[in-house]
Design a protein around this motif. Sequence first.
Motif, PDB file in Angstrom:
ATOM      1  N   PHE A 166       0.837  -1.205   0.000  1.00 51.35           N
ATOM      2  CA  PHE A 166       0.000   0.000   0.000  1.00 51.35           C
ATOM      3  C   PHE A 166       0.868   1.250   0.000  1.00 51.35           C
ATOM      4  CE2 PHE A 166      -2.832   3.074   2.330  1.00 51.35           C
ATOM      5  CZ  PHE A 166      -3.733   3.246   1.286  1.00 51.35           C
ATOM      6  N   ALA A 167       1.952   1.229   0.743  1.00 49.27           N
ATOM      7  CA  ALA A 167       2.865   2.378   0.773  1.00 49.27           C
ATOM      8  C   ALA A 167       3.441   2.638  -0.613  1.00 49.27           C
ATOM      9  CB  ALA A 167       3.988   2.133   1.779  1.00 49.27           C
ATOM     10  N   ALA A 168       3.790   1.569  -1.332  1.00 47.14           N
ATOM     11  CA  ALA A 168       4.318   1.727  -2.688  1.00 47.14           C
ATOM     12  C   ALA A 168       3.283   2.350  -3.604  1.00 47.14           C
ATOM     13  CB  ALA A 168       4.766   0.365  -3.227  1.00 47.14           C
ATOM     14  N   VAL A 169       2.016   1.948  -3.447  1.00 49.39           N
ATOM     15  CA  VAL A 169       0.937   2.507  -4.262  1.00 49.39           C
ATOM     16  C   VAL A 169       0.730   3.986  -3.944  1.00 49.39           C
ATOM     17  CG1 VAL A 169      -1.565   2.443  -4.627  1.00 49.39           C
ATOM     18  CG2 VAL A 169      -0.250   0.318  -4.629  1.00 49.39           C
ATOM     19  N   CYS A 170       0.711   4.321  -2.661  1.00 45.44           N
ATOM     20  CA  CYS A 170       0.489   5.721  -2.264  1.00 45.44           C
ATOM     21  C   CYS A 170       1.582   6.631  -2.825  1.00 45.44           C
ATOM     22  CB  CYS A 170       0.437   5.833  -0.748  1.00 45.44           C
ATOM     23  SG  CYS A 170      -1.052   5.104  -0.014  1.00 45.44           S
ATOM     24  N   GLU A 171       2.816   6.153  -2.793  1.00 46.46           N
ATOM     25  CA  GLU A 171       3.921   6.958  -3.291  1.00 46.46           C
ATOM     26  C   GLU A 171       3.858   7.096  -4.811  1.00 46.46           C
ATOM     27  OE1 GLU A 171       8.823   7.120  -3.166  1.00 46.46           O
ATOM     28  OE2 GLU A 171       7.747   5.399  -2.329  1.00 46.46           O
ATOM     29  N   ARG A 172       3.609   6.004  -5.498  1.00 49.37           N
ATOM     30  CA  ARG A 172       3.620   6.017  -6.967  1.00 49.37           C
ATOM     31  C   ARG A 172       2.493   6.872  -7.541  1.00 49.37           C
ATOM     32  NH1 ARG A 172       2.534   0.693 -10.762  1.00 49.37           N
ATOM     33  NH2 ARG A 172       2.515   1.773 -12.782  1.00 49.37           N
ATOM     34  N   PHE A 173       1.312   6.821  -6.910  1.00 50.06           N
ATOM     35  CA  PHE A 173       0.147   7.497  -7.482  1.00 50.06           C
ATOM     36  C   PHE A 173      -0.213   8.791  -6.758  1.00 50.06           C
ATOM     37  CE2 PHE A 173      -0.185   3.114  -8.839  1.00 50.06           C
ATOM     38  CZ  PHE A 173      -0.588   3.228 -10.161  1.00 50.06           C
ATOM     39  N   ASP A 174       0.602   9.200  -5.800  1.00 47.31           N
ATOM     40  CA  ASP A 174       0.325  10.422  -5.048  1.00 47.31           C
ATOM     41  C   ASP A 174      -1.098  10.375  -4.480  1.00 47.31           C
ATOM     42  OD1 ASP A 174       0.746  12.921  -3.935  1.00 47.31           O
ATOM     43  OD2 ASP A 174       0.151  14.005  -5.753  1.00 47.31           O
ATOM     44  N   MET A 175      -1.377   9.319  -3.733  1.00 47.83           N
ATOM     45  CA  MET A 175      -2.709   9.090  -3.182  1.00 47.83           C
ATOM     46  C   MET A 175      -3.048  10.120  -2.103  1.00 47.83           C
ATOM     47  SD  MET A 175      -5.348   7.075  -3.348  1.00 47.83           S
ATOM     48  CE  MET A 175      -4.713   5.577  -4.128  1.00 47.83           C
ATOM     49  N   PRO A 176      -4.098  10.911  -2.282  1.00 44.30           N
ATOM     50  CA  PRO A 176      -4.483  11.861  -1.230  1.00 44.30           C
ATOM     51  C   PRO A 176      -4.782  11.136   0.080  1.00 44.30           C
ATOM     52  CG  PRO A 176      -5.637  12.352  -3.270  1.00 44.30           C
ATOM     53  CD  PRO A 176      -4.967  11.017  -3.466  1.00 44.30           C
ATOM     54  N   ARG A 177      -4.153  11.567   1.131  1.00 42.67           N
ATOM     55  CA  ARG A 177      -4.334  10.893   2.417  1.00 42.67           C
ATOM     56  C   ARG A 177      -5.784  10.955   2.899  1.00 42.67           C
ATOM     57  NH1 ARG A 177      -0.340  11.066   7.636  1.00 42.67           N
ATOM     58  NH2 ARG A 177      -1.755  10.077   9.118  1.00 42.67           N
ATOM     59  N   ALA A 178      -6.515  11.950   2.419  1.00 38.00           N
ATOM     60  CA  ALA A 178      -7.909  12.086   2.828  1.00 38.00           C
ATOM     61  C   ALA A 178      -8.730  10.844   2.505  1.00 38.00           C
ATOM     62  CB  ALA A 178      -8.535  13.302   2.135  1.00 38.00           C
ATOM     63  N   LEU A 179      -8.356  10.105   1.478  1.00 38.58           N
ATOM     64  CA  LEU A 179      -9.159   8.954   1.062  1.00 38.58           C
ATOM     65  C   LEU A 179      -9.025   7.778   2.035  1.00 38.58           C
ATOM     66  CD1 LEU A 179      -8.683   9.089  -2.814  1.00 38.58           C
ATOM     67  CD2 LEU A 179     -10.399  10.204  -1.387  1.00 38.58           C
ATOM     68  N   PRO A 180      -7.806   7.292   2.328  1.00 34.15           N
ATOM     69  CA  PRO A 180      -7.743   6.214   3.327  1.00 34.15           C
ATOM     70  C   PRO A 180      -8.185   6.679   4.714  1.00 34.15           C
ATOM     71  CG  PRO A 180      -5.526   6.922   2.689  1.00 34.15           C
ATOM     72  CD  PRO A 180      -6.480   7.542   1.720  1.00 34.15           C
ATOM     73  N   GLU A 181      -8.041   7.961   5.008  1.00 31.16           N
ATOM     74  CA  GLU A 181      -8.515   8.440   6.314  1.00 31.16           C
ATOM     75  C   GLU A 181     -10.040   8.448   6.369  1.00 31.16           C
ATOM     76  OE1 GLU A 181      -6.642  12.073   7.612  1.00 31.16           O
ATOM     77  OE2 GLU A 181      -5.026  10.890   8.530  1.00 31.16           O
ATOM     78  N   ALA A 182     -10.692   8.686   5.228  1.00 26.80           N
ATOM     79  CA  ALA A 182     -12.152   8.589   5.207  1.00 26.80           C
ATOM     80  C   ALA A 182     -12.590   7.158   5.502  1.00 26.80           C
ATOM     81  CB  ALA A 182     -12.690   9.049   3.849  1.00 26.80           C
TER      82      ALA A 182
END
Length: 347
Positions: free
Chosen positions: A84-100
């Motif tokens: 998941f960390a690799a995905v968040c870094e590669r795609f610039d995943m907004p933290r707001a989404l997993p926090e929701a």
Amino acid sequence: MIHPDDLEHCREVIRTGSLSFHAASKLLPGSVRDPALALYAFCRLADDEVDEGSNKGAAVLDLQARLDLVYAGTPRNAPEDRAFAAVCERFDMPRALPEALLEGLAWDAVERRYETLSDVRGYSARVASAVGAMMCVLMRVRDADALARACDLGVAMQLTNIARDVGEDARAGRIYLPLEWIEGSGMTPDAFMSDPQASLAVRKMVKRLLAEARRLYIRSETGISSLPLNARTGIFAARFIYAAIGTQLTRLKHDSINHRARTNTVHKLGLIGISGLRSAASVVLPKSPVLFAPALDEVRFLVDAVATNKPRAQDWGTGRTGALLSVLSELKAREVNAKATIGVAAE
């Protein structure tokens, strides 16, 4: 990049734990499927730890700590976390989404109940639409209208889950039906959970949930044409396979107390064939004006967190973070009280 061993672990988690997504994921291009498997594996881990654990509050707080480590670039040494960390870094995943998503799981941990259909949609936005928005990020789609329709699909799928699991949830001491519906039928939530029956009133509530889900499934279809062409069949398949659960439930006369609606492999294959045809048709058909319908009020914060063609709400960060911190504080207080009680009892 996701380490191959971590990816294989995530693939196995989905293969055994989420049959509907596993079937649909096979239709996604590898560039989307692999990060999606990592995403769903982490979300599945989060859901299972809260849903099946003996201490739901502690599980949510642990997940918050894991999410902090992911976004710090130092994930916990576990396959789902690393992937998941690799995905968040590669795609610039907004933290707001997993926090929701985490906020929705925290609501489960505090056993929140929902007064209105809007409140149920708000819960669905967190535990399902947040995942749909993350899928859009994986497809490099950040258009506000496409995101709104993806969130429609997430809410529809979660409402289908709730409708299917009314009896199972009640027997487990959980209730997601709008309380105003229950009370309007002359019942109390606690009385219903103590002895769930497939009464006419309960079956009507299931029917109402499915009607709302059907409306949102139809709205969601218009956004699929905004996705990459090679991903459309997979998303159509997810839409049709989940909606088919509602169709099966209708055939059971909306009795989800004594039955659990499901689709078999042959049915899924037929729906996948339909999905391929719909995907092909989306290339030539004009865009429906429904694509531009406003986002549901309950999911707008997700759209605002991701969309690149829509101004951010001025107070989004403070408002959403504050809501999450509030429920996490409640969980921490419960943990402290529980430990204090155990300490007193030990003395």
